[in-house]
Enzyme design. Structure first.
Site, PDB file in Angstrom:
ATOM      1  CG  HIS A   1      -3.573  -1.061  -6.864  1.00  0.00           C
ATOM      2  ND1 HIS A   1      -4.033  -0.415  -5.745  1.00  0.00           N
ATOM      3  CD2 HIS A   1      -3.501  -2.375  -6.507  1.00  0.00           C
ATOM      4  CE1 HIS A   1      -4.243  -1.285  -4.768  1.00  0.00           C
ATOM      5  NE2 HIS A   1      -3.925  -2.490  -5.212  1.00  0.00           N
TER       6      HIS A   1
ATOM      7  CD  GLU B   1      -3.732   2.995  -5.558  1.00  0.00           C
ATOM      8  OE1 GLU B   1      -2.503   2.927  -5.413  1.00  0.00           O
ATOM      9  OE2 GLU B   1      -4.476   1.992  -5.602  1.00  0.00           O
TER      10      GLU B   1
ATOM     11  NE  ARG C   1      -4.302  -1.229   0.281  1.00  0.00           N
ATOM     12  CZ  ARG C   1      -4.561  -2.312  -0.466  1.00  0.00           C
ATOM     13  NH1 ARG C   1      -3.694  -2.714  -1.384  1.00  0.00           N
ATOM     14  NH2 ARG C   1      -5.696  -2.965  -0.326  1.00  0.00           N
TER      15      ARG C   1
HETATM   16  C1  8YV Z   1      -7.076  -4.998  -5.768  1.00  0.00           C
HETATM   17  C2  8YV Z   1      -5.802  -5.085  -3.558  1.00  0.00           C
HETATM   18  O1  8YV Z   1      -6.828  -3.674  -5.961  1.00  0.00           O
HETATM   19  O2  8YV Z   1      -6.088  -7.206  -2.593  1.00  0.00           O
HETATM   20  C3  8YV Z   1      -5.970  -6.004  -2.405  1.00  0.00           C
HETATM   21  O3  8YV Z   1      -5.977  -5.519  -1.266  1.00  0.00           O
HETATM   22  O4  8YV Z   1      -5.477  -3.967  -3.394  1.00  0.00           O
HETATM   23  C4  8YV Z   1      -5.993  -5.603  -4.956  1.00  0.00           C
HETATM   24  O5  8YV Z   1      -5.945  -6.942  -5.065  1.00  0.00           O
HETATM   25  C5  8YV Z   1      -8.505  -5.064  -5.445  1.00  0.00           C
HETATM   26  O6  8YV Z   1      -8.837  -5.310  -4.125  1.00  0.00           O
HETATM   27  C6  8YV Z   1      -9.272  -5.876  -6.455  1.00  0.00           C
HETATM   28  O7  8YV Z   1     -10.631  -5.842  -6.272  1.00  0.00           O
END
Ligand code: 8YV
Length: 309
Positions: A274, A256, A227
Site C-alpha cells: 500500500h 492489510e 481499495r
Molecule cells: C495512504 C491512501 O495509505 O490516500 C489514501 O486513501 O490510502 C493512501 O494515500 C494514506 O492515507 C497515507 O496517510
C-alpha cells in the site's frame, strides 16, 4: 490562546508531526489516552485514508467538529454517522494522483515483463546457465480503467504514452478520447490490463467479482491501486491459482498489512505494501493539505478540500 484538542489515529513523519504539535494539543491513540476523560474535549481527529476512524471513537468525542484525513479515501469512516453528528470531513485529493498512477503503471509493467523475477534471475547468477523466459509486450495493449476519476485519468494519460487502446467504466461518459464501456464485465472482456482506480463504497464492493475475472480471461491481468474491497479477493486468488487470469498487481489487500498467505507462493502476482502515494514529495503535500484544512476550520473558514456528503 488554548490550542484545540486533537486525537491522532496514525503516525506521521516528523515534518508533519512538529507543525501539528505546534497548533494542537495532540493526543495519540497509541499512547492509550483515557477516552472517557479526553473524548469530550476532542474537537478534531487526524487520521489516514486506510485507517479511517472507528465509529466508537466518533461516538466517544461528542464535541468533534472535523475529521481531517491524510489521504484521499474516506471509505473507512461512517459518513452517515458524521452527517448525523454534524462532523465535517476533509481529505487530500489532487496531490497524490501522479504518484498513484505511476505506481499503477509501474506494477503493470513489472507484471508484464516479470521485472521482479528477472531481477532475481540476474542477481542469483542463474543468468549464466539459463536465459530468462520471454515475457509479454506491454505497449500497444488494451487497457481498461475501472473508475475514471483523478487517479484513473492520470493512469490513462500515462498509458497514452504506451500507445494503449484505452477504455473505461464510470457512472457516466466523460469528455475524453477513450471508449466508454459502462459494464465492468464488458470492460474486462475487452482489456488486457484492467486497472481498478475507483473510490470504494457499498456500490463498488467486489465490483471485480468472479464474473469480471472470467471475462478478463487467461490473457488478462488486473491492477488494483484503489481499495481491496473493490475486488472479491477470494475469487481473485482462485483465478490466480487456477491461472484463469494471467496475473494481478496489487497495492491493497483485505486485512492489510497482513496479507492472505495464498498470495505468497504465486508467481503471477506483483505485491506492494500500500505505497501508492508514498513518495516524500507527495506525503509532504498531503500533510500540508491536511493541516491547511484543520487550520481553515479553526479559523472559521471553509475547508479547502471537504468530502461532500
Ligand atoms: C495512504 C491512501 O495509505 O490516500 C489514501 O486513501 O490510502 C493512501 O494515500 C494514506 O492515507 C497515507 O496517510
Amino acid at each position: 490562546m488554548t490550542k484545540p484538542q486533537l486525537l491522532q489515529i496514525t503516525r506521521y513523519s516528523d515534518w508533519d508531526q512538529a507543525p501539528l504539535d505546534l497548533a494542537f494539543q495532540v493526543h495519540q491513540i497509541w499512547n492509550n489516552p483515557d477516552l472517557a476523560e479526553i473524548g469530550p474535549q476532542i474537537r478534531a481527529i487526524a487520521t489516514s485514508g486506510g485507517a479511517g476512524v472507528a465509529s466508537a471513537l466518533i461516538e466517544a468525542c461528542p464535541k468533534l467538529e472535523l475529521i481531517a484525513i491524510n489521504g484521499v479515501g474516506y471509505d473507512a469512516i461512517d459518513l452517515g454517522l458524521c452527517k448525523a453528528r454534524g462532523v465535517k470531513v476533509s481529505n487530500t485529493p489532487g496531490v497524490l494522483d501522479g504518484d498513484c498512477a505511476d505506481l499503477a503503471v509501474g506494477m503493470a509493467l513489472a507484471l508484464a515483463r516479470a521485472i521482479p523475477e528477472a531481477d532475481a534471475h540476474a542477481r542469483s547468477g542463474a543468468w549464466a546457465s539459463a536465459s530468462f523466459p520471454l515475457q509479454r509486450r506491454f505497449f500497444g495493449a488494451r487497457a481498461g480503467i475501472l473508475g475514471l476519476g483523478r487517479i484513473g485519468m492520470e493512469i490513462a494519460r500515462r498509458l497514452e504514452g504506451f500507445g494503449m487502446d484505452i477504455a473505461y467504466s464510470a457512472r457516466s461518459a466523460k469528455a475524453v478520447p477513450y471508449r466508454f464501456i459502462p459494464d465492468p464485465v464488458a470492460l474486462a472482456e475487452q482489456s488486457d490490463f484492467l486497472f481498478v482506480a475507483t473510490l470504494a463504497n457499498a456500490e463498488t464492493r467486489h465490483i471485480v467479482n468472479a464474473e469480471v475475472l472470467r471475462a478478463l480471461g487467461p490473457k488478462g491481468a488486473v491492477i488494483n491501486i484503489s481499495r481491496a474491497a473493490n475486488i472479491d479477493e477470494n475469487a481473485l486468488l482462485d483465478a490466480l491459482e487456477s491461472q484463469s487470469i494471467a496475473g494481478a498487481a496489487l497495492d491493497v489487500f483485505e486485512g492489510e498489512p497482513a496479507i492472505n498467505p495464498r498470495f505468497a507462493p504465486l508467481k503471477n502476482v506483483v505485491l506492494q505494501p500500500h505505497q501508492g502515494s508514498a513518495t516524500e514529495a507527495t506525503r509532504r503535500a498531503m500533510g500540508k493539505l491536511q493541516r491547511d484544512n484543520l487550520t481553515a476550520h479553526f479559523a472559521g473558514k471553509p475547508l479547502l478540500t471537504p468530502v461532500d456528503f
